[in-house]
Design a protein around this motif. Structure first.
Motif, PDB file in Angstrom:
ATOM      1  N   LEU A 127       5.805 -71.153  43.650  1.00 41.03           N
ATOM      2  CA  LEU A 127       6.474 -69.891  43.342  1.00 41.03           C
ATOM      3  C   LEU A 127       6.677 -69.138  44.654  1.00 41.03           C
ATOM      4  N   ARG A 128       7.710 -68.308  44.694  1.00 38.12           N
ATOM      5  CA  ARG A 128       7.896 -67.415  45.830  1.00 38.12           C
ATOM      6  C   ARG A 128       7.939 -65.978  45.328  1.00 38.12           C
ATOM      7  N   LEU A 129       7.006 -65.189  45.799  1.00 34.12           N
ATOM      8  CA  LEU A 129       6.969 -63.767  45.472  1.00 34.12           C
ATOM      9  C   LEU A 129       7.751 -62.985  46.520  1.00 34.12           C
ATOM     10  N   SER A 130       8.387 -61.917  46.069  1.00 34.53           N
ATOM     11  CA  SER A 130       9.113 -61.016  46.961  1.00 34.53           C
ATOM     12  C   SER A 130       8.658 -59.593  46.723  1.00 34.53           C
ATOM     13  N   CYS A 131       8.724 -58.801  47.759  1.00 33.55           N
ATOM     14  CA  CYS A 131       8.393 -57.380  47.647  1.00 33.55           C
ATOM     15  C   CYS A 131       9.398 -56.617  48.493  1.00 33.55           C
ATOM     16  N   VAL A 132      10.185 -55.788  47.829  1.00 38.81           N
ATOM     17  CA  VAL A 132      11.189 -54.981  48.522  1.00 38.81           C
ATOM     18  C   VAL A 132      10.654 -53.568  48.675  1.00 38.81           C
ATOM     19  N   ALA A 133      10.692 -53.072  49.897  1.00 40.10           N
ATOM     20  CA  ALA A 133      10.157 -51.743  50.196  1.00 40.10           C
ATOM     21  C   ALA A 133      11.279 -50.743  50.438  1.00 40.10           C
TER      22      ALA A 133
END
Length: 128
Positions: A18-24
């Motif tokens: 899985l690839r997690l992303s976090c947009v700030a």
């Protein structure tokens, strides 16, 4: 207003990825050190990976070394966590976190209390 939006979690079989992303948003992303934490039921929140504001230095928990990779794209205000060879014990809610970085661009943080801002979390479930 600072906002971190986590995404990418889901249900996967053991051995999967899985690839997690976090947009700030709401801050100067390139000035922040970032981290990925996880918390399983009945357990304390732990850092699985952290990255300096420059992206040049990283930290990994022993339990994920060689399987997880943290990276950041300062142009997209996004930090990623690539998770390979997933195991049932990786099952947890995963959170990204941000904090103003040390003056040294290579500095990272891996204690929960060191972070000021948190995402809402994304569930990762690994079936055996």
């Amino acid at each position: 207003q600072v906002q971190l939006v986590d995404s990418g979690g889901g249900l996967v079989q053991a051995g999967g990825s899985l690839r997690l992303s976090c947009v700030a948003s709401g801050r100067t992303f390139s000035s922040d050190a970032m981290g990925w934490f996880r918390q399983a039921p009945g357990k304390e929140r732990e850092c699985v990976a952290a990255i300096s504001r420059s992206g040049g230095s990283t930290y990994y928990a022993d339990s994920v070394k060689g399987r997880f990779t943290i990276s950041r794209d300062n142009a997209k205000n996004t930090v990623y966590l690539q998770m390979n060879s997933l195991k049932p014990e990786d099952t947890a809610v995963y959170y990204c976190a941000a904090r103003p970085a040390h003056a040294l661009p290579s500095y990272y943080y891996y204690q929960p209390y060191e972070y000021n801002y948190w995402g809402q979390g994304t569930q990762v479930t690994v079936s055996s």
